[in-house]
Each structure stands twice: as C-alpha cells, then as structure tokens.
Design an enzyme around this catalytic site. Sequence first.
Site, mmCIF file in Angstrom:
data_model
loop_
_atom_site.group_PDB
_atom_site.id
_atom_site.type_symbol
_atom_site.label_atom_id
_atom_site.label_comp_id
_atom_site.label_asym_id
_atom_site.label_seq_id
_atom_site.Cartn_x
_atom_site.Cartn_y
_atom_site.Cartn_z
ATOM 1 N N GLU A 113 0.968 -1.284 -0.075
ATOM 2 C CA GLU A 113 -0.005 -0.036 0.079
ATOM 3 C C GLU A 113 0.718 1.524 -0.075
ATOM 4 O O GLU A 113 0.351 2.008 -0.639
ATOM 5 C CB GLU A 113 -0.750 -0.085 1.004
ATOM 6 C CG GLU A 113 -2.141 -1.063 1.078
ATOM 7 C CD GLU A 113 -3.046 -1.017 0.083
ATOM 8 O OE1 GLU A 113 -3.555 0.306 0.011
ATOM 9 O OE2 GLU A 113 -3.381 -1.832 -0.773
ATOM 10 N N SER A 479 -50.608 -26.721 39.792
ATOM 11 C CA SER A 479 -50.086 -27.029 41.319
ATOM 12 C C SER A 479 -49.216 -26.582 41.881
ATOM 13 O O SER A 479 -48.846 -26.644 42.861
ATOM 14 C CB SER A 479 -50.348 -28.656 41.484
ATOM 15 O OG SER A 479 -51.745 -29.022 41.194
#
Length: 835
Positions: A113, A479
């Site tokens: 780069e 229950s």
Amino acid sequence: MAETSKFESLSYRIRRDASGAAAWFKNNWRDRRWFRWGAIALGVFLAVWLIAWALLARSLPDAEMLLEYEPPLPTVVRGIEGDIVHSYARDRRVQLQYKDFPQTLIEAYLAAEDKTFFSHGGIDAGGLAGAVIDYVSKLGSDQRAVGGSTITQQVAKNILLTNEYSITRKLKEMMLARRIEGVLTKQEILELYLNEIPLGRRSFGVQAAARAYFNKDVADLELQEMAFLAILPKAPEVYGRSQNAERAMERRNFVLDKMVENEFITLAEAGVAKSKDLGLATQRSSTRRVDAGYFLEEVRRELIDKFGETADDSKNSVYGGGLWVRTSLDPEMQEAARNALRRGMIRYHGSKGWRGPIATINFDDGPWDRQLASSNLSINYEGWRVGVVTAREGGNATVGFSDGEEFPLTNLPNKLKAGDVIAALKTGNRYSVRTLPEASGGFVAQDPQTGRVLAMQGGFDSRLGSFNRATQANRQPGSTIKPFVYATGLDNGMTPATEIENGTYCYYQGSRYGEKCFRGGRGGSFPMRYGLEQSQNIMTVQVAMESGMPKVIKTIEKMGIGSYEPYPAFALGAGETTVMKMVNAYSALANHGRLNEPTLIDYVQDRRGKVIYRADKRACEGCNMAEWDGQPMPRIAPGGTQAMDARTAFQTVHMLEGVVQRGTGTVLRDLGLPLFGKTGTTTGPKDVWFVGGTSDVIAGAYIGFDTPRNMGGYAQGGTIAAPIIKQFFRETKDRQSGDPFIAPAGVRMVRVDRASGKRVFDAWPTGDPKASVIWEAFKPDTEPPRKTRRDEVEAKRKEILALIRRGSSAAAQSAPQTESEQPPDDFVEEQGGLY
C-alpha cells in the site's frame, strides 16, 4: 552606527535581488510564449488550489479528534467463569495496539500500500501524479481510477470522510492527511489503519480479518497469510471469494515480490510462501461459542434497554460501545438444561408423526438457496440441518441447503411438498426427514442464594425462532402454585400437622357466578403435609379459604409470581405466570424467604474496563482497606428482600421434600440428592410443570403447545415435566454439594406420626420414605401434643356410650337409675357443642 550600516546593506541586497528576479520574469514573459502559458497555468492552478483549500478546509473535521477516537467495537459476553461465550456485532472488529501487530504483517501492508510511509508527510507525490494521470486517462469511462492514496490518506477517508468517488473528496483527503501527520506519530497512524481498514467478510481491521479468513489470531499467521491480508484493501469482495482464488494468488505473490524488493523478506522465504495455497477458512455464521441462544438474546435485550443499540443512542451502546459483559451463564448447566428440555419434548411427541414444515419458500421470489440463507433458520441437534424441499414427485424428493447443494430425500411424509423448509439428517449419501416436536416449553435454572440465572432454554432451538418461552410465555402454573397457598396457611395459625377436611367444598361466589364446588380426592381429614405431598385440590382450597383468599393472593404477589383476583380457582393455579417467575419464587423458599431479583448480567464494563453497571448493588464498608485494622472483618448485608417469614419458608420446603420422597414427584427420588419440588398439571391438561431443586440450584420446566390445547389425559407433571428436571440434575450432579436444607432460627424439629400428625415419643424416623414416623418442622409453641382434643373427645364419647349401654341393660332388669349415673348436664358445653 555599525548595526544601521548592516541593515541598510541587507535591505539593498534584497531590493537588488528582487528587481533582478522581476526583470528575469518580465523578460521571459515577453520573449517566451511557453513560459507565459506555463506561468498562467501555474497561477490558475495555485488560485484554484487556494480557493478550494479555503472552501474545503472550513468544512473539514478536526484531525485532533483522532487523539480521542473510539472506533465502534462489538460487545463481548463472558460466562460465569470469565470465558468468552459470545459477542454482539454487526461487523467483526477487534482493537489491538501497535505492539501487538507482527512486524512482518506491517511490512506486508507497507509493500502493498505505501512503501514510503515512514518518509513522506502524508502525501506521496509520485503516487499522486500517477493517480492524476490514471484519472485523466479514464475520464468518460465507467472505470474507477486508482486512488494513489497513502496509508495516512486512507485513515482520513476511513475515519473522517466518506467513500465518495470525487475530486473534492480526494482534496479533502489530502488536506486531512497533512493535518493527521502533524497530530499523530507514524506508529499511531498505522495502529488506526490496521484496526480500521475494511477487509471483507464484515471484517474491519487485520485481527478481525485474520479470524474471518484463517480462524487465527494475527500472531499466529504465516507469511503467505499476511501477504493475502495485505491485498484485501484493494478489492476485499473480489479477492476474498473462493471463485476468485487464482486472481488472489497472483496478487498475493505480487505482494511477496514487493516485500523481497523492499528487503523485508528473502527470496527463499517468498518462494516457500508462494508454493502454498490460500487456505481460506469457511465463513462462520455465528460468534456464539456456547449454545445458549435464548439466554444470550435475553442479555442482549437487557443491554439495549440499559445502553442503547447503536452509537447514536449512547457511547456505551451494544453494537458500538465495546462493552465487556460478565453474565451468570454456566455453560455446563446450560448444556444440561438444553438437553433435558429437548429430550422431554421429543419424549412427549413420541410417535405422533411429522408436524409440518418449519416454514415455506416461494420459488417465484428468487433463488431458493438465497431465500433459505436469508431466513437465518438453522438447528444444532445431533447433526440435523435445515433445508428446503426443492422437488417432490410421488415417492421421490430432493432437499437443498443454503450452500446450494442438493441431495436425495427419504422418509417422506405424505403432506411434504416442494418449498417446505424442514429438518433433515444425513444417512449415507442422502438425507431423511426429521420431525421437530410440536409441543414446546421453557426451562430455567437459578442460584437460590443470589438470584443469578445459571441456564435458560426457551424452546427446542433459538435458531428456529427467538420467542423465549422461559420469560415470554404466560402459562397457568397449575399445582406448582400450591406451596404458596400452604405457606399462607402456615402464616395464619396452621401447622404442617393441622388436620384439614378433604371432602367436597362448595361456596357461593355471588349472584353473577353462583355456587362453586370443588370435588375429588380421598375422603376424610388429613394433615396439611398430606395435602401438599399428594396435591389434593380440596385440601388446598380449604387452606386458602380458611386463611383468606386475599391473604393468599398477597403472598403470591409478594413472591413475584403475579397479581390475581381473590378467587379460589387461583389457589389451584388458574392465573398466568412464567417459568422464570416461578423458579425465582421457589428460590426464595429455599433462601429462607428472601426474594432476589432474577439476574442474567453480573456487571458491565466499558471499553476501558470501568464498571458502569452492577447487578449486586450492596455496599461493603471496609472491604478495600489498605491493611487490616484489627477490627472484625466486614460483612456484606444479605441481598434481596424478606418476602416471607424464614420459618414459614423452611416449613414449606420441608413439606415439599415429601413430594419427592413419597408424593407426586417420586420419579426424582433415586437421584440421592436432598430435593424439594412440586408438580403441576393444568386443566385439560394443557401444560405440565415441575419446579424445585436442591439448596444449590433451583430449576423449573413446563411442556405445552404454544397455542394451548389438550395434551392428552395421560399428560401429568410427574410423568412428563419431572423427568426433565431429573435429567438436568443427573447431568449436573457433580456440581451439587448435597447439603441438606438448613432450618433457620426459631424452627423446632419434632417427631410426628406421618399419617395423623400426632407427636411421637417412642419411635424415631428412618431413611424409609414411607416410614410412619418423620421429622416435622414447627414454629415455637405450635408443636402438636401426644394426644389431641379430638382424641379426648373420642375417649369421652366411648365412655358415654358405655354408660348408656350399661344403663340400657339395667333398665331392662327394672333397676332404678340414679342421678349420678347420668352424663353431666354441661357435657355438651364442655366439648364445644360437638354433641
């Protein structure tokens, strides 16, 4: 005088040189046309440059903001032991420091780069000239010119500017690059670049890309892999695709040659690297490292509520704040919870057959593989895969998957058709249809002392749907609500030995609802313990009505279960609640009545490690002393709130241990752990439950259809839900301490006869669950006597009957009866009006 002479001499030389330069410029302007045109062009260029600089510079961001720049980072989630279990991220990002990047990796990027990075001031004149020439040559075409940008310019574009393709953006980029070079060091610029550069596969930065392409950290990359990452900034979506592997290899080898040219590596090293394949890893669909989708989604929702979703909401947002989240997720218990719930769902489904497709795809809406991939449907269970039926003709069919592959399909249900999304399992070179259970359910495991949620499963698989039945499904608990009814009775004068009638109970509900009757159960009177162990509805309603339904409802509300009307039906579980709420309420029972808020998140740190949220807000005075001052060690106050009398809570737990030993939950008895709990079966039955656990972990689960309907008369909490809890505790038995439930202060353990509740002095409890003598928990001065008033009344009745018989016999013999032989006139009053 001498100084004045020197100044005049210098002034004279300046005027002389200036007049000479002006004369030179004037002569060339008059005599040389090329000079004149060149000067005009240069002047125009400088004027345009100055104007552009003046116009653009005013709108440029301040380069100094990079000194405090905080890139968007994902939120990292850790489990109970501190291991990373997940991350919330829309992009892959990992922030490293400059020293963390291998030097060879840095050199690969410089070669690819910006080879003059360490020598230029932000702009590379040669690269810029080449970019200008390339731009002019491509004017009018659809081709995009090369950028010619330095690494500094790319930092300016990636962080401070947009990706707009224009001369204006390029000028801004150059201006900012110069400013950045004046603010940051070269190392700081490279650090920003290597952390922020977009590299494909939703990766930003080289560390994230290393994980995405090679499933490695940057420190573990090989030379050819570093060179590959260095080619990605040019065209990540091209070089990162497997179909472009040849182009990627050429570009990678070019970078290796550049590294040799710049003397970063040797020719031999480059040759070895060139000989190797790309070796790209397949893309991972998820960052989840523990199969806890429902738990992690619940954590995500909580974090978004607290901190926001994106950086626009908060600097500590979930998808940009870089948070570190410590949760209570226990991977081992989560796996056990998932396995247990799935096994229970499959066991209930049995041989009911194929339930239908997971979803359907319309082939007219586009390629089926893309539709399937975008649906995000998947499954993690014994090698099953989610696919779509691509064709069906009679007894033949094919199934396709999101990667585009198709295979023959067997085990075809009659209703299966093309377009159905199904679960399938590979058998040989083909796949067979698999059936997902239609009934679903939820599961939660919690630490009773702290309220920390250890595991959560909200269905078969969160990849098939995010609806969490552990926290979002409101169901009737049946229950499992009864312990809180009996606890209310214990708080209102009853004891575990109190005898309660188990016959039909009727009461008037008012003109609107009329009379309501509860029937069923074994006739007679029994101790309260029996009613809870055997889940007797009549006894439960008797306890509720004698205690007062408003008091029962208040208890239920205080325990965080729900808010209901004071009707007896709610004492039998007619109201709605969630698994999470029920497990948390049972945790309070095991925690001597102290109710904690259920938590999944322990604490949250920002990206710098500062704690910004803590679930446990208790203060500890003196815990951070530099040295011991000789005083007693600091003590942290207990957490939560005292929602129930500690003695009542223990009495309830002690009775619920009997549910496991000889009641409706005996399926768990052979685990050999001190367990308590309660089964639940709602009317229909539509849902089946079990909630309970040990002194270390409380767990709860239910099974039912998402749209409630009858599960079949055989469905019971003790036969379907309880085995789920049993499997969970069997798989995590090594994590249980085996400690019994400890009685709080003020509880007296008394030997009683289990059947009658009477006190026993001449026998001792044994390990037999069906032993007639047991230990029972009582509050002070509520222990039953050896004989009850009922016993005394019964003895007196027998005595009177004997007297009557003797009197009848004497009358038959004409013997006169004396007044002293008759029962006393006040006997009825003495016996409470029973006779």
